[in-house]
Design a protein around this motif. Structure first.
Motif, PDB file in Angstrom:
ATOM      1  N   PRO A 242      73.530  13.122  73.577  1.00  0.00           N
ATOM      2  CA  PRO A 242      73.779  13.506  72.197  1.00  0.00           C
ATOM      3  C   PRO A 242      74.076  14.996  72.069  1.00  0.00           C
ATOM      4  O   PRO A 242      73.593  15.810  72.844  1.00  0.00           O
ATOM      5  CB  PRO A 242      72.490  13.117  71.472  1.00  0.00           C
ATOM      6  N   GLY A 243      74.850  15.315  71.049  1.00  0.00           N
ATOM      7  CA  GLY A 243      75.225  16.699  70.768  1.00  0.00           C
ATOM      8  C   GLY A 243      75.566  16.834  69.299  1.00  0.00           C
ATOM      9  O   GLY A 243      75.739  15.839  68.594  1.00  0.00           O
ATOM     10  N   SER A 244      75.696  18.041  68.840  1.00  0.00           N
ATOM     11  CA  SER A 244      75.853  18.310  67.416  1.00  0.00           C
ATOM     12  C   SER A 244      77.066  17.619  66.811  1.00  0.00           C
ATOM     13  O   SER A 244      78.202  17.829  67.240  1.00  0.00           O
ATOM     14  CB  SER A 244      75.965  19.820  67.179  1.00  0.00           C
ATOM     15  N   LEU A 245      76.826  16.794  65.783  1.00  0.00           N
ATOM     16  CA  LEU A 245      77.918  16.186  65.026  1.00  0.00           C
ATOM     17  C   LEU A 245      78.777  17.260  64.364  1.00  0.00           C
ATOM     18  O   LEU A 245      80.003  17.154  64.337  1.00  0.00           O
ATOM     19  CB  LEU A 245      77.348  15.238  63.965  1.00  0.00           C
ATOM     20  N   GLY A 246      78.135  18.305  63.838  1.00  0.00           N
ATOM     21  CA  GLY A 246      78.884  19.351  63.141  1.00  0.00           C
ATOM     22  C   GLY A 246      79.881  20.061  64.028  1.00  0.00           C
ATOM     23  O   GLY A 246      81.043  20.259  63.640  1.00  0.00           O
ATOM     24  N   THR A 247      79.472  20.452  65.238  1.00  0.00           N
ATOM     25  CA  THR A 247      80.416  21.128  66.125  1.00  0.00           C
ATOM     26  C   THR A 247      81.507  20.181  66.599  1.00  0.00           C
ATOM     27  O   THR A 247      82.660  20.585  66.775  1.00  0.00           O
ATOM     28  CB  THR A 247      79.683  21.734  67.343  1.00  0.00           C
ATOM     29  N   ARG A 248      81.162  18.905  66.778  1.00  0.00           N
ATOM     30  CA  ARG A 248      82.182  17.923  67.154  1.00  0.00           C
ATOM     31  C   ARG A 248      83.230  17.792  66.048  1.00  0.00           C
ATOM     32  O   ARG A 248      84.431  17.708  66.316  1.00  0.00           O
ATOM     33  CB  ARG A 248      81.500  16.575  67.414  1.00  0.00           C
ATOM     34  N   GLN A 249      82.778  17.820  64.801  1.00  0.00           N
ATOM     35  CA  GLN A 249      83.714  17.747  63.681  1.00  0.00           C
ATOM     36  C   GLN A 249      84.620  18.980  63.647  1.00  0.00           C
ATOM     37  O   GLN A 249      85.815  18.870  63.360  1.00  0.00           O
ATOM     38  CB  GLN A 249      82.947  17.620  62.366  1.00  0.00           C
ATOM     39  N   HIS A 250      84.064  20.164  63.938  1.00  0.00           N
ATOM     40  CA  HIS A 250      84.864  21.386  63.952  1.00  0.00           C
ATOM     41  C   HIS A 250      85.950  21.314  65.030  1.00  0.00           C
ATOM     42  O   HIS A 250      87.095  21.723  64.806  1.00  0.00           O
ATOM     43  CB  HIS A 250      83.983  22.610  64.176  1.00  0.00           C
ATOM     44  N   LEU A 251      85.600  20.825  66.200  1.00  0.00           N
ATOM     45  CA  LEU A 251      86.585  20.725  67.272  1.00  0.00           C
ATOM     46  C   LEU A 251      87.685  19.719  66.920  1.00  0.00           C
ATOM     47  O   LEU A 251      88.873  19.983  67.136  1.00  0.00           O
ATOM     48  CB  LEU A 251      85.890  20.323  68.573  1.00  0.00           C
ATOM     49  N   ARG A 252      87.295  18.594  66.366  1.00  0.00           N
ATOM     50  CA  ARG A 252      88.289  17.584  66.003  1.00  0.00           C
ATOM     51  C   ARG A 252      89.188  18.071  64.870  1.00  0.00           C
ATOM     52  O   ARG A 252      90.363  17.707  64.806  1.00  0.00           O
ATOM     53  CB  ARG A 252      87.585  16.286  65.616  1.00  0.00           C
ATOM     54  N   ASN A 253      88.622  18.898  63.982  1.00  0.00           N
ATOM     55  CA  ASN A 253      89.449  19.471  62.922  1.00  0.00           C
ATOM     56  C   ASN A 253      90.546  20.359  63.494  1.00  0.00           C
ATOM     57  O   ASN A 253      91.600  20.554  62.865  1.00  0.00           O
ATOM     58  CB  ASN A 253      88.582  20.273  61.957  1.00  0.00           C
ATOM     59  N   GLY A 254      90.320  20.890  64.675  1.00  0.00           N
ATOM     60  CA  GLY A 254      91.319  21.690  65.360  1.00  0.00           C
ATOM     61  C   GLY A 254      92.191  20.880  66.301  1.00  0.00           C
ATOM     62  O   GLY A 254      92.857  21.453  67.173  1.00  0.00           O
ATOM     63  N   ALA A 255      92.183  19.557  66.132  1.00  0.00           N
ATOM     64  CA  ALA A 255      93.013  18.651  66.927  1.00  0.00           C
ATOM     65  C   ALA A 255      92.652  18.693  68.413  1.00  0.00           C
ATOM     66  O   ALA A 255      93.507  18.532  69.282  1.00  0.00           O
ATOM     67  CB  ALA A 255      94.492  18.950  66.732  1.00  0.00           C
ATOM     68  N   LEU A 256      91.366  18.928  68.706  1.00  0.00           N
ATOM     69  CA  LEU A 256      90.893  18.923  70.086  1.00  0.00           C
ATOM     70  C   LEU A 256      90.074  17.658  70.329  1.00  0.00           C
ATOM     71  O   LEU A 256      89.222  17.297  69.509  1.00  0.00           O
ATOM     72  CB  LEU A 256      90.031  20.160  70.363  1.00  0.00           C
ATOM     73  N   ALA A 257      90.325  16.992  71.441  1.00  0.00           N
ATOM     74  CA  ALA A 257      89.540  15.814  71.810  1.00  0.00           C
ATOM     75  C   ALA A 257      88.129  16.236  72.197  1.00  0.00           C
ATOM     76  O   ALA A 257      87.901  17.381  72.619  1.00  0.00           O
ATOM     77  CB  ALA A 257      90.214  15.077  72.964  1.00  0.00           C
ATOM     78  N   THR A 258      87.164  15.321  72.054  1.00  0.00           N
ATOM     79  CA  THR A 258      85.762  15.641  72.357  1.00  0.00           C
ATOM     80  C   THR A 258      85.152  14.576  73.252  1.00  0.00           C
ATOM     81  O   THR A 258      84.284  13.804  72.839  1.00  0.00           O
ATOM     82  CB  THR A 258      84.936  15.771  71.064  1.00  0.00           C
ATOM     83  N   PRO A 259      85.565  14.493  74.524  1.00  0.00           N
ATOM     84  CA  PRO A 259      84.962  13.495  75.419  1.00  0.00           C
ATOM     85  C   PRO A 259      83.472  13.774  75.607  1.00  0.00           C
ATOM     86  O   PRO A 259      83.061  14.927  75.821  1.00  0.00           O
ATOM     87  CB  PRO A 259      85.731  13.683  76.729  1.00  0.00           C
ATOM     88  N   PRO A 260      82.619  12.730  75.514  1.00  0.00           N
ATOM     89  CA  PRO A 260      81.168  12.935  75.620  1.00  0.00           C
ATOM     90  C   PRO A 260      80.694  13.037  77.062  1.00  0.00           C
ATOM     91  O   PRO A 260      81.227  12.372  77.959  1.00  0.00           O
ATOM     92  CB  PRO A 260      80.602  11.689  74.950  1.00  0.00           C
ATOM     93  N   VAL A 261      79.677  13.885  77.278  1.00  0.00           N
ATOM     94  CA  VAL A 261      79.034  14.027  78.583  1.00  0.00           C
ATOM     95  C   VAL A 261      77.537  13.805  78.394  1.00  0.00           C
ATOM     96  O   VAL A 261      76.915  14.498  77.577  1.00  0.00           O
ATOM     97  CB  VAL A 261      79.280  15.421  79.194  1.00  0.00           C
ATOM     98  N   PRO A 262      76.924  12.851  79.087  1.00  0.00           N
ATOM     99  CA  PRO A 262      75.509  12.556  78.861  1.00  0.00           C
ATOM    100  C   PRO A 262      74.604  13.744  79.178  1.00  0.00           C
ATOM    101  O   PRO A 262      74.880  14.558  80.073  1.00  0.00           O
ATOM    102  CB  PRO A 262      75.229  11.396  79.829  1.00  0.00           C
ATOM    103  N   VAL A 263      73.505  13.827  78.434  1.00  0.00           N
ATOM    104  CA  VAL A 263      72.455  14.826  78.645  1.00  0.00           C
ATOM    105  C   VAL A 263      71.189  14.094  79.066  1.00  0.00           C
ATOM    106  O   VAL A 263      70.826  13.083  78.469  1.00  0.00           O
ATOM    107  CB  VAL A 263      72.198  15.630  77.356  1.00  0.00           C
ATOM    108  N   ASP A 264      70.517  14.596  80.098  1.00  0.00           N
ATOM    109  CA  ASP A 264      69.224  14.044  80.478  1.00  0.00           C
ATOM    110  C   ASP A 264      68.190  15.159  80.476  1.00  0.00           C
ATOM    111  O   ASP A 264      68.416  16.228  79.895  1.00  0.00           O
ATOM    112  CB  ASP A 264      69.296  13.322  81.828  1.00  0.00           C
TER     113      ASP A 264
END
Length: 503
Positions: A242-264
């Motif tokens: 999991p990671g911040s929804l807000g920062t993911r939204q900011h990146l997508r607003n800039g037309a950048l893909a956001t592939p997820p990387v698991p955190v342990d």
């Protein structure tokens, strides 16, 4: 009622008519508890208005015929809760009012999704149905609740008003007319120098002032980065999950893909990062949001090796200063300057409303980011920059951080104790740091359903699933820093009751 009015009154027993207090109602050995509770009730229902002064401890103690220590202790508890603030010659002033608890008719039972309990509450289902939209955080902030566990908020009642005002007066007294014109788009030289010093002492980063770019928080830093990254051929930025929804939204607003990387438990999995093929990754390594893990030494070495192979790390250091058991770990930027773009702000240290942050980008991006800042807004407002610089250089910001650490640590302890009592079996994640906790539970109740039902009962929090792209157990992200200990206990008790009923 003023102190003078109190002193001139002669009512027996409880002294005057201040809130109709009668010390005879207090239980033996519990007078401070009784007085703090009665004052808290008066603040909640408006009899003691925000901005009003409480009587001096000496005067109120004399009128109530109790020891001065009783009144001092009651005031101290209200100050710890964030309801009052001592202002030396200005006395003790009410600075924040809690929401009062609505009464529930005896014998009534809440339904599975209860009705809103406070006037002005948004219907919870509208917030938590489907994928969260770009405006979901705005809508959640605007929704009233008697207990607010929104993550990422510091104790705003602790904002150092007096220190800020002193610094502002000193800056204005010395400010030349030329400083009131358009400033350097990179930021005021005084603040860039102060930030360089702050980063050296608190984050282990050695930079020169000309390497610092002042921005309006991490959100603007990401917005400035969008075209710069795309110009460098970077079409996506990997993100923690999991990671911040807000920062993911900011990146997508800039037309950048956001592939997820698991955190342990060790932080982001670098093997999974390599598998994405991404050339850039956004990380919160000092205190991961939302899991709260601190990136281990082994993972840090693996991340640096990935970056040396051509990867770019966007390091969001959003609440790294708030470490309670030991000094914070050094920033990744301190170890690899050319491949790390460092971002920080005072949003979690002072207040988000200041909109002041900074970037330390790799040298190859510095000019392009300066141009982007210039054409965005010609630079941040200069006066707040100069005031912040003075606070940093005078030691005022460091003193404020020490106060916050103690207060936030006590609130974190209160939340952990409440979770152990009211949500037994739930798992609390993360290090003793930051402004929030993440808790997961084994019951088969969707976290969006739990968050909606809790909000209907006046407790605001965020479901963990909002911050996921990959499957994972249900949970809640609970901010504690802005909430007094007593209210934390009350809110967690409501969460526990709601979860049991939904199960």
């Amino acid at each position: 009622m003023t102190a003078a009015t109190l002193a001139n009154c002669g009512s027996p027993a409880y002294g005057c008519d201040f809130l109709q207090l009668d010390a005879g109602d207090a239980p033996a050995g519990g007078k401070a508890d009784w007085l703090a509770r009665r004052l808290r009730e008066a603040i909640a229902d408006g009899r003691l208005a925000v901005g009003g002064r409480l009587p001096p401890t000496r005067v109120l103690a004399a009128e109530l015929r109790v020891s001065r220590g009783v009144v001092t202790e009651a005031y101290r508890r209200l100050a710890e809760d964030g309801h009052v603030e001592g202002r030396r010659r200005g006395g003790t002033v009410v600075v924040a009012a809690p929401f009062s608890q609505p009464s529930v008719p005896s014998g009534s039972r809440p339904c599975r999704v209860p009705e809103p309990v406070a006037a002005g509450l948004t219907v919870p289902g509208a917030l938590f149905a489907g994928e969260p939209d770009a405006d979901v955080f705005d809508a959640l902030r605007a929704t009233r609740a008697r207990v607010d566990f929104t993550p990422g908020l510091p104790d705003l009642t602790a904002f150092p008003r007096a220190a800020w005002l002193r610094a502002e007066r000193a800056v204005l007294a010395e400010l030349s007319a030329g400083n009131l014109g358009y400033g350097d788009p990179r930021g005021a030289p005084q603040l860039r120098r102060a930030v360089a010093g702050w980063l050296a002492t608190s984050r282990g980063i050695r930079v020169e002032p000309h390497e610092v770019l002042v921005v309006a928080g991490t959100a603007q830093a990401l917005t400035l980065l969008h075209p710069v990254l795309r110009a460098d051929g970077i079409e996506g930025v990997a993100v923690e999950d999991p990671g911040s929804l807000g920062t993911r939204q900011h990146l997508r607003n800039g037309a950048l893909a956001t592939p997820p990387v698991p955190v342990d438990d060790g932080g982001v999995r670098v093997d999974a990062l390599r598998a994405t093929g991404a050339r850039a990754v956004l990380l919160t390594p000092a205190h991961q949001f939302p899991t709260g893990v601190v990136t281990s030494g082994e993972r840090r070495r693996a991340l640096l090796a990935w970056a040396r192979d051509g990867g770019l790390i966007l390091e969001d250091d959003y609440d790294a200063e708030h470490r309670y058991d030991r000094p914070p770990v050094a920033a990744l930027r301190a170890l690899l300057a050319d491949q790390v773009c460092y971002m920080g702000s005072v949003s979690k240290l002072l207040a988000p409303a200041l909109r002041i942050g900074w970037m330390v980008p790799p040298p190859r991006y510095r000019d392009a980011l300066t141009d982007a800042k210039r054409f965005t807004d010609l630079g941040n407002a200069v006066l707040p920059q100069l005031v912040l610089a003075r606070l940093m250089e005078s030691g005022g910001l460091e003193r404020h951080l020490r106060v916050l650490r103690g207060r936030h640590r006590r609130r974190r302890d209160a939340m952990i104790d409440a979770l152990a009592e009211h949500l037994p079996g739930a798992v609390v994640h993360g290090a003793a740091a930051g402004l929030h906790l993440t808790v997961t539970y084994a019951l088969e109740v969707p976290d969006v359903e739990l968050a909606a039902a809790a909000l209907a009962r006046g407790v605001k929090c965020q479901p963990l699933s909002w911050h996921r792209q990959l499957p994972g157990p249900p949970g809640l992200v609970l901010g504690y820093a802005a909430t007094p200990p007593g209210t934390i206990t009350e809110g967690v008790a409501t969460l526990g009751e709601t979860l049991r009923e939904l199960a």
